[in-house]
Scaffold this active site. Structure first.
Site, PDB file in Angstrom:
ATOM      1  N   THR A 294      -6.782  -2.242   0.360  1.00 29.45           N
ATOM      2  CA  THR A 294      -8.247  -2.864   0.746  1.00 29.45           C
ATOM      3  C   THR A 294      -9.022  -2.093   1.534  1.00 29.45           C
ATOM      4  OG1 THR A 294      -7.279  -5.050   0.479  1.00 29.45           O
ATOM      5  CG2 THR A 294      -9.192  -4.805   1.790  1.00 29.45           C
TER       6      THR A 294
ATOM      7  N   ALA B  53     -11.641 -12.172   2.369  1.00 28.99           N
ATOM      8  CA  ALA B  53     -10.717 -12.721   1.650  1.00 28.99           C
ATOM      9  C   ALA B  53      -9.536 -12.867   2.626  1.00 28.99           C
ATOM     10  CB  ALA B  53     -10.019 -11.335   0.755  1.00 28.99           C
ATOM     11  N   LEU B  54      -9.168 -12.297   3.452  1.00 28.15           N
ATOM     12  CA  LEU B  54      -8.076 -12.469   4.319  1.00 28.15           C
ATOM     13  C   LEU B  54      -8.372 -13.368   5.696  1.00 28.15           C
ATOM     14  CD1 LEU B  54      -6.762  -8.981   4.547  1.00 28.15           C
ATOM     15  CD2 LEU B  54      -5.794 -10.880   3.202  1.00 28.15           C
TER      16      LEU B  54
ATOM     17  N   ALA C 281      -5.354  -5.968  10.927  1.00 27.63           N
ATOM     18  CA  ALA C 281      -6.419  -5.275  10.191  1.00 27.63           C
ATOM     19  C   ALA C 281      -6.211  -3.610  10.038  1.00 27.63           C
ATOM     20  CB  ALA C 281      -7.822  -5.651  10.477  1.00 27.63           C
ATOM     21  N   ARG C 282      -6.787  -3.275  11.075  1.00 29.32           N
ATOM     22  CA  ARG C 282      -6.476  -1.760  11.217  1.00 29.32           C
ATOM     23  C   ARG C 282      -6.384  -1.277  12.675  1.00 29.32           C
ATOM     24  NH1 ARG C 282      -5.150  -1.336   6.865  1.00 29.32           N
ATOM     25  NH2 ARG C 282      -6.014  -0.069   5.116  1.00 29.32           N
TER      26      ARG C 282
ATOM     27  N   ASP D 186       0.082  -5.115  13.885  1.00 25.86           N
ATOM     28  CA  ASP D 186       0.750  -4.580  12.491  1.00 25.86           C
ATOM     29  C   ASP D 186       0.384  -3.030  12.439  1.00 25.86           C
ATOM     30  OD1 ASP D 186       2.591  -4.810  10.424  1.00 25.86           O
ATOM     31  OD2 ASP D 186       0.677  -4.978   9.149  1.00 25.86           O
TER      32      ASP D 186
ATOM     33  N   GLU E   9      -0.581   6.451  12.201  1.00 25.39           N
ATOM     34  CA  GLU E   9       0.571   5.952  11.470  1.00 25.39           C
ATOM     35  C   GLU E   9       1.091   6.973  10.519  1.00 25.39           C
ATOM     36  OE1 GLU E   9      -1.236   2.701   9.624  1.00 25.39           O
ATOM     37  OE2 GLU E   9      -1.145   1.301  11.363  1.00 25.39           O
TER      38      GLU E   9
ATOM     39  N   HIS F 216       3.089  -1.858  10.098  1.00 24.81           N
ATOM     40  CA  HIS F 216       2.122  -2.071   9.036  1.00 24.81           C
ATOM     41  C   HIS F 216       2.885  -2.646   7.694  1.00 24.81           C
ATOM     42  CE1 HIS F 216      -2.259  -0.144   7.474  1.00 24.81           C
ATOM     43  NE2 HIS F 216      -1.688  -1.214   6.901  1.00 24.81           N
TER      44      HIS F 216
ATOM     45  N   ALA G  86       2.369  -5.809   7.101  1.00 26.63           N
ATOM     46  CA  ALA G  86       1.660  -7.555   6.682  1.00 26.63           C
ATOM     47  C   ALA G  86       1.377  -7.370   5.091  1.00 26.63           C
ATOM     48  CB  ALA G  86       0.555  -7.784   7.510  1.00 26.63           C
ATOM     49  N   TRP G  87       1.168  -6.513   4.605  1.00 28.00           N
ATOM     50  CA  TRP G  87       0.669  -6.421   3.087  1.00 28.00           C
ATOM     51  C   TRP G  87       1.796  -6.443   2.215  1.00 28.00           C
ATOM     52  CZ3 TRP G  87       1.108  -2.043  -0.331  1.00 28.00           C
ATOM     53  CH2 TRP G  87       1.693  -0.823   0.449  1.00 28.00           C
TER      54      TRP G  87
HETATM   55  N1  LIG Z   1      -2.087  -4.743   7.725  1.00 30.07           N
HETATM   56  C1  LIG Z   1      -2.359  -4.703   6.412  1.00 30.07           C
HETATM   57  O1  LIG Z   1      -1.199  -4.777   5.688  1.00 30.07           O
HETATM   58  C2  LIG Z   1      -3.652  -4.752   5.657  1.00 30.07           C
HETATM   59  C3  LIG Z   1      -3.536  -5.371   4.330  1.00 30.07           C
HETATM   60  C4  LIG Z   1      -5.081  -5.534   3.668  1.00 30.07           C
HETATM   61  C5  LIG Z   1      -6.091  -5.444   4.547  1.00 30.07           C
HETATM   62  N2  LIG Z   1      -6.005  -4.927   5.722  1.00 30.07           N
HETATM   63  C6  LIG Z   1      -6.944  -4.763   6.450  1.00 30.07           C
HETATM   64  O2  LIG Z   1      -7.998  -6.175   6.609  1.00 30.07           O
HETATM   65  C7  LIG Z   1      -9.286  -5.811   6.217  1.00 30.07           C
HETATM   66  C8  LIG Z   1      -9.973  -7.115   5.969  1.00 30.07           C
HETATM   67  O3  LIG Z   1      -9.511  -7.215   4.461  1.00 30.07           O
HETATM   68  P1  LIG Z   1     -10.410  -8.349   3.690  1.00 30.07           P
HETATM   69  O4  LIG Z   1      -9.492  -8.235   2.496  1.00 30.07           O
HETATM   70  O5  LIG Z   1     -10.319  -9.686   4.345  1.00 30.07           O
HETATM   71  O6  LIG Z   1     -11.740  -7.509   3.471  1.00 30.07           O
HETATM   72  P2  LIG Z   1     -13.052  -8.419   2.994  1.00 30.07           P
HETATM   73  O7  LIG Z   1     -13.881  -7.064   2.906  1.00 30.07           O
HETATM   74  O8  LIG Z   1     -12.788  -9.456   2.100  1.00 30.07           O
HETATM   75  O9  LIG Z   1     -13.561  -9.183   4.310  1.00 30.07           O
HETATM   76  C9  LIG Z   1     -14.240  -8.010   5.461  1.00 30.07           C
HETATM   77  C10 LIG Z   1     -14.993  -9.020   6.314  1.00 30.07           C
HETATM   78  O10 LIG Z   1     -15.253  -8.421   7.711  1.00 30.07           O
HETATM   79  C11 LIG Z   1     -16.450  -8.397   7.864  1.00 30.07           C
HETATM   80  N3  LIG Z   1     -17.308  -7.480   8.747  1.00 30.07           N
HETATM   81  C12 LIG Z   1     -17.435  -6.080   8.282  1.00 30.07           C
HETATM   82  N4  LIG Z   1     -18.092  -5.383   9.200  1.00 30.07           N
HETATM   83  C13 LIG Z   1     -17.919  -6.223  10.481  1.00 30.07           C
HETATM   84  C14 LIG Z   1     -18.440  -6.279  11.501  1.00 30.07           C
HETATM   85  N5  LIG Z   1     -19.231  -4.997  12.036  1.00 30.07           N
HETATM   86  N6  LIG Z   1     -18.462  -7.372  12.615  1.00 30.07           N
HETATM   87  C15 LIG Z   1     -17.923  -8.780  12.199  1.00 30.07           C
HETATM   88  N7  LIG Z   1     -17.444  -8.843  10.810  1.00 30.07           N
HETATM   89  C16 LIG Z   1     -17.419  -7.666   9.874  1.00 30.07           C
HETATM   90  C17 LIG Z   1     -17.146  -8.654   6.575  1.00 30.07           C
HETATM   91  O11 LIG Z   1     -18.700  -9.280   6.526  1.00 30.07           O
HETATM   92  C18 LIG Z   1     -16.297  -9.421   6.061  1.00 30.07           C
HETATM   93  O12 LIG Z   1     -16.461 -10.759   6.126  1.00 30.07           O
HETATM   94  C19 LIG Z   1      -9.386  -4.630   5.536  1.00 30.07           C
HETATM   95  O13 LIG Z   1     -10.613  -4.058   5.833  1.00 30.07           O
HETATM   96  C20 LIG Z   1      -8.285  -3.628   5.903  1.00 30.07           C
HETATM   97  O14 LIG Z   1      -8.495  -2.619   6.687  1.00 30.07           O
HETATM   98  C21 LIG Z   1      -4.765  -4.751   6.370  1.00 30.07           C
HETATM   99  O1  LIG Z   2      -5.602  -2.050   3.352  1.00 34.81           O
HETATM  100  C1  LIG Z   2      -4.596  -2.393   2.862  1.00 34.81           C
HETATM  101  O2  LIG Z   2      -4.344  -2.869   1.765  1.00 34.81           O
HETATM  102  C2  LIG Z   2      -3.112  -2.139   3.511  1.00 34.81           C
HETATM  103  O3  LIG Z   2      -3.266  -1.331   4.554  1.00 34.81           O
HETATM  104  C3  LIG Z   2      -2.096  -1.454   2.805  1.00 34.81           C
HETATM  105  O4  LIG Z   2      -2.491  -0.173   2.254  1.00 34.81           O
END
Ligand SMILES: NC(=O)c1ccc[n+]([C@@H]2O[C@H](COP(=O)([O-])OP(=O)(O)OC[C@H]3O[C@@H](n4cnc5c(N)ncnc54)[C@H](O)[C@@H]3O)[C@@H](O)[C@H]2O)c1
Ligand SMILES: O=C(O)[C@H](O)CO
Length: 323
Positions: free
Chosen positions: A77, A160-161, A239-240, A264, A269, A290, A292-293
């Site tokens: 993502t 989504a998350l 998230a990141r 996470d 990394e 890292h 969580a996914w």
């Molecule tokens: N740790 C993991 O394994 C893992 C897995 C999947 C995703 N992620 C991270 O999670 C993040 C979110 O995933 P998602 O699927 O919910 O993405 P998404 O695109 O569905 O949602 C992102 C949200 O962040 C908001 N946003 C963007 N910029 C912003 C800001 N400056 N201030 C406040 N809100 C802001 C957007 O409006 C949206 O609501 C991804 O970008 C990814 O980096 C991590």
């Molecule tokens: O952003 C993501 O989907 C996770 O970090 C897995 O790569």
């Protein structure tokens, strides 16, 4: 568009799942892993038209040397590893994976929250040190435990998350507040309250991050934000790395500015040995690698969607496109 696509998957071993091969004519090359410094060379040698990467960065300088490259299919993502502006400039299409982690990541988020609120790490250490065995009571106290019910979850990001985390929080009886980039049309219907950044920061009992890393969000939480949080609050980052200043967090946890944190993700990394959070041996800080996914189910959904993304692009009706 070229007849025969040359696809290079730079870090195949970053996903454990069965990957079907695309239905169009192509040559497929995969590497278990690729160091950042080798990515450009590998793509250039293969004259790749499509690059697949989970975490191998592709920056403007690399892209400038890849005239054949037409598409980057990110197997994740988060797309912070790719220079989206440079791709736009060069007409390289970038796609990502959406909605695949809606069970695995929220479950992981709550694993961290529950472990911290119920002091699992601290009590486990007490048992290992023999404290329960020596106790004159049937149960051991020492680390205060707080219910989630009745407490406030603050979500930064409500995509989504964030939405999926909100639903689990509601089942625990938590009040959910959200702050995101743009107004949320369905906030009331979802039973969440939209608030400003300041209110979210200052009133959350648990603050959980679910937004992308980019120039606007880097170090969004640093010392001056941490000091404004409740002393009893938890900070969760699945998230990141880079959204939170790691040194400021380590200081805040050591001096009790906040009650705990579950992470996470780290700025770099895999982390170097001297990473400040890696070396923070505190019962109120939990770090996962890292992962969580990484449920088996989510990884399979991810790779199925990855191939859908390249196939739909080749068919001329691309989906999940960012640039
Ligand atoms: N740790 C993991 O394994 C893992 C897995 C999947 C995703 N992620 C991270 O999670 C993040 C979110 O995933 P998602 O699927 O919910 O993405 P998404 O695109 O569905 O949602 C992102 C949200 O962040 C908001 N946003 C963007 N910029 C912003 C800001 N400056 N201030 C406040 N809100 C802001 C957007 O409006 C949206 O609501 C991804 O970008 C990814 O980096 C991590
Ligand atoms: O952003 C993501 O989907 C996770 O970090 C897995 O790569």
């Amino acid at each position: 568009m070229t007849d025969m696509h040359r696809i290079v998957f730079l870090d195949r071993d970053s996903v454990i799942a069965n990957i079907r091969k695309p239905s169009f004519a192509h040559e497929w090359t995969e590497y278990p892993a690729t160091a950042a410094a080798d990515a450009m060379q590998r793509l250039r040698d293969a004259r790749a038209t499509i690059a697949i990467t989970n975490k191998v960065p592709l920056r403007a300088a690399d892209l400038a040397q890849l005239p054949d490259l037409k598409m980057i299919a990110v197997a994740a993502t988060g797309t912070d590893i790719v220079d989206l502006a440079a791709c736009r400039e060069r007409g390289i299409v970038v796609s990502n994976i959406r909605n695949y982690a809606v069970h695995t990541l929220p479950e992981h988020t709550f694993a961290l929250i529950l472990a911290l609120r119920r002091q699992l790490v601290a009590y486990r250490a007490d048992i290992e040190a023999g404290l329960w065995q020596k106790s004159d009571r049937f149960c051991l106290f020492g680390h205060p435990i707080s219910d989630l019910a009745g407490s406030r979850l603050g979500l930064l990001g409500y995509g989504a998350l964030g939405k999926s985390v909100a639903r689990i929080a509601q089942a625990f009886g938590m009040e959910v507040m959200v702050h995101t980039r743009s107004p949320i049309p369905d906030a009331a219907a979802d039973g969440v309250r939209e608030v400003g950044f300041d209110e979210l920061l200052e009133t959350s009992d648990v603050l959980s991050l679910h937004l992308p890393l980019n120039d606007k969000t880097r170090n969004l939480i640093s010392a001056k934000e941490l000091i404004r949080m409740k002393r009893s609050a938890l900070l969760i980052n699945t998230a990141r790395g880079g959204l939170v200043d790691e040194t400021a967090l380590a200081d805040a946890l050591r001096s009790g500015v906040i009650a705990g944190a579950g992470f996470d993700v780290l700025v770099k990394e895999p982390p170097p040995e001297d990473n400040v959070l890696l070396n923070l041996r505190l019962p109120n800080f939990i770090l996962t690698p890292h992962s969580a996914w990484a449920s088996s189910q989510a990884m399979q959904v991810l790779v199925d969607q990855l191939i859908d993304n390249v196939e739909t692009w080749v068919d001329g009706a691309p989906r999940n496109v960012l640039a």
